[in-house]
Design an enzyme around this catalytic site. Structure first.
Site, mmCIF file in Angstrom:
data_model
loop_
_atom_site.group_PDB
_atom_site.id
_atom_site.type_symbol
_atom_site.label_atom_id
_atom_site.label_comp_id
_atom_site.label_asym_id
_atom_site.label_seq_id
_atom_site.Cartn_x
_atom_site.Cartn_y
_atom_site.Cartn_z
ATOM 1 N N GLY A 49 -7.959 10.083 9.978
ATOM 2 C CA GLY A 49 -7.814 8.838 9.215
ATOM 3 C C GLY A 49 -9.051 7.972 9.103
ATOM 4 O O GLY A 49 -9.247 7.304 8.091
ATOM 5 N N ASP A 108 -8.678 4.053 11.980
ATOM 6 C CA ASP A 108 -8.314 3.518 10.677
ATOM 7 C C ASP A 108 -7.368 2.338 10.788
ATOM 8 O O ASP A 108 -7.551 1.314 10.159
ATOM 9 C CB ASP A 108 -7.708 4.624 9.782
ATOM 10 C CG ASP A 108 -6.584 5.404 10.461
ATOM 11 O OD1 ASP A 108 -6.264 5.126 11.641
ATOM 12 O OD2 ASP A 108 -6.018 6.310 9.818
ATOM 13 N N ASP A 111 -1.375 0.381 14.791
ATOM 14 C CA ASP A 111 0.044 0.257 14.458
ATOM 15 C C ASP A 111 0.826 0.043 15.760
ATOM 16 O O ASP A 111 1.012 -1.077 16.196
ATOM 17 C CB ASP A 111 0.462 1.517 13.687
ATOM 18 C CG ASP A 111 1.898 1.468 13.202
ATOM 19 O OD1 ASP A 111 2.559 0.442 13.405
ATOM 20 O OD2 ASP A 111 2.379 2.458 12.622
ATOM 21 N N LYS A 139 -1.765 -3.806 11.700
ATOM 22 C CA LYS A 139 -0.483 -4.183 11.097
ATOM 23 C C LYS A 139 0.077 -5.413 11.782
ATOM 24 O O LYS A 139 0.002 -5.542 13.000
ATOM 25 C CB LYS A 139 0.518 -3.035 11.216
ATOM 26 C CG LYS A 139 0.302 -1.968 10.174
ATOM 27 C CD LYS A 139 1.471 -1.003 10.113
ATOM 28 C CE LYS A 139 1.077 0.203 9.279
ATOM 29 N NZ LYS A 139 2.098 1.253 9.311
ATOM 30 N N PHE A 160 3.861 0.840 5.389
ATOM 31 C CA PHE A 160 3.153 2.112 5.455
ATOM 32 C C PHE A 160 2.165 2.166 4.289
ATOM 33 O O PHE A 160 2.549 2.017 3.126
ATOM 34 C CB PHE A 160 4.133 3.291 5.394
ATOM 35 C CG PHE A 160 3.457 4.599 5.671
ATOM 36 C CD1 PHE A 160 3.187 4.996 6.981
ATOM 37 C CD2 PHE A 160 3.029 5.418 4.629
ATOM 38 C CE1 PHE A 160 2.518 6.176 7.243
ATOM 39 C CE2 PHE A 160 2.368 6.606 4.885
ATOM 40 C CZ PHE A 160 2.112 6.981 6.194
ATOM 41 N N VAL A 161 0.880 2.348 4.611
ATOM 42 C CA VAL A 161 -0.158 2.312 3.574
ATOM 43 C C VAL A 161 -0.919 3.642 3.502
ATOM 44 O O VAL A 161 -0.945 4.408 4.475
ATOM 45 C CB VAL A 161 -1.166 1.157 3.820
ATOM 46 C CG1 VAL A 161 -0.518 -0.195 3.618
ATOM 47 C CG2 VAL A 161 -1.789 1.250 5.216
ATOM 48 N N ASP A 167 -3.388 8.730 5.158
ATOM 49 C CA ASP A 167 -2.617 9.700 4.384
ATOM 50 C C ASP A 167 -1.111 9.491 4.479
ATOM 51 O O ASP A 167 -0.612 8.834 5.394
ATOM 52 C CB ASP A 167 -2.901 11.113 4.903
ATOM 53 C CG ASP A 167 -2.226 11.357 6.256
ATOM 54 O OD1 ASP A 167 -2.485 10.595 7.201
ATOM 55 O OD2 ASP A 167 -1.412 12.299 6.354
ATOM 56 N N ARG A 173 -5.722 10.491 0.882
ATOM 57 C CA ARG A 173 -6.853 9.981 1.670
ATOM 58 C C ARG A 173 -8.013 9.571 0.773
ATOM 59 O O ARG A 173 -8.815 8.709 1.127
ATOM 60 C CB ARG A 173 -7.359 11.053 2.647
ATOM 61 C CG ARG A 173 -6.367 11.399 3.741
ATOM 62 C CD ARG A 173 -7.060 12.214 4.810
ATOM 63 N NE ARG A 173 -6.144 12.913 5.693
ATOM 64 C CZ ARG A 173 -5.568 12.380 6.768
ATOM 65 N NH1 ARG A 173 -5.817 11.125 7.089
ATOM 66 N NH2 ARG A 173 -4.747 13.089 7.511
#
Ligand code: IMP
Ligand code: MG
Length: 195
Positions: A49, A108, A111, A139, A160-161, A167, A173
């Site tokens: 990521g 990346d 979470d 987040k 969720f991004v 991805d 990506r």
């Protein structure tokens, strides 16, 4: 690809501007740590990521550095919630670039915090001179906000991004933005993979 996007949270321009700012912040930090530039610095991006973020960020860090890549997986297949973090890289050969080095760990997104916790613990066991953490996204949920991280580019809603390295089921990506997928795209893919 673009027809699958419901909305975009961050444009490419917003990302580039902020990555440059945070790069300068980190550069200044290492200038204070090592005014003569002689300290050993090792950048550790967490794959897959953070590959695009790390590639952009390090070009704003004009310091002598080494790069060691680690791979940690937590979202197998088409899942959109963490299934627990697993280190996929054998770290034993990394000692010469970690012990006594200043280590910058790059991910990346923060979470649940499981990925950064696992990576920080495993890298700390090599006794680096310092361990600094940097994420593109955090987040807005209690587990992420309470996790200590040194540099954050953006706080985003708990959604969720995808894009800029992140991805869904291995796709999106290469999207230059941070975006949210249409719910039906996620449903359809999950139905296909469950079938
Ligand atoms: P954590 O371990 O729950 O903090 O999750 C971190 C990892 O899960 C990140 O390195 C990402 O690879 C992945 N992840 C978390 N949230 C998202 C998301 O919204 N989209 C894509 N990947 C995500
Ligand atoms: Mg990841």
């Amino acid at each position: 690809m673009h027809q699958d996007i419901e909305k975009t949270l961050l444009s490419s321009h917003q990302i580039q501007t902020r990555v440059a700012e945070v790069g300068l912040e980190i550069y200044r930090h290492y200038q204070r740590v090592s005014p003569d530039g002689k300290a050993q610095l090792t950048i550790v991006p967490i794959l897959t990521g953070s590959m695009i973020f790390a590639a952009d960020l390090i070009r704003h860090l004009p310091v002598r550095m080494k790069i060691r890549l680690v791979s940690i997986s937590s979202y197998p297949g088409a899942s959109t919630s963490s299934k627990g973090a697993h280190m996929q890289t054998e770290l034993s050969g990394f000692a010469s670039d970690l012990t006594g080095h200043h280590v910058l760990l790059i991910d990346d997104i923060l979470d649940s915090g499981q990925t950064l916790k696992l990576a920080s613990e495993q890298l700390s066991s090599f006794n680096p001179s310092s361990l600094t953490t940097c994420v593109l996204l955090r987040k807005n949920r209690p587990q992420a906000m309470s996790f200590k991280v040194d540099h954050v580019c953006f706080d985003i809603p708990d959604e969720f991004v995808v894009g800029y390295g992140l991805d869904f089921a291995g796709y999106y990506r290469n999207l230059p933005t941070i975006s949210v997928l249409k719910p039906e795209v996620i449903r359809l893919h999950q139905a296909e993979t469950d079938a």
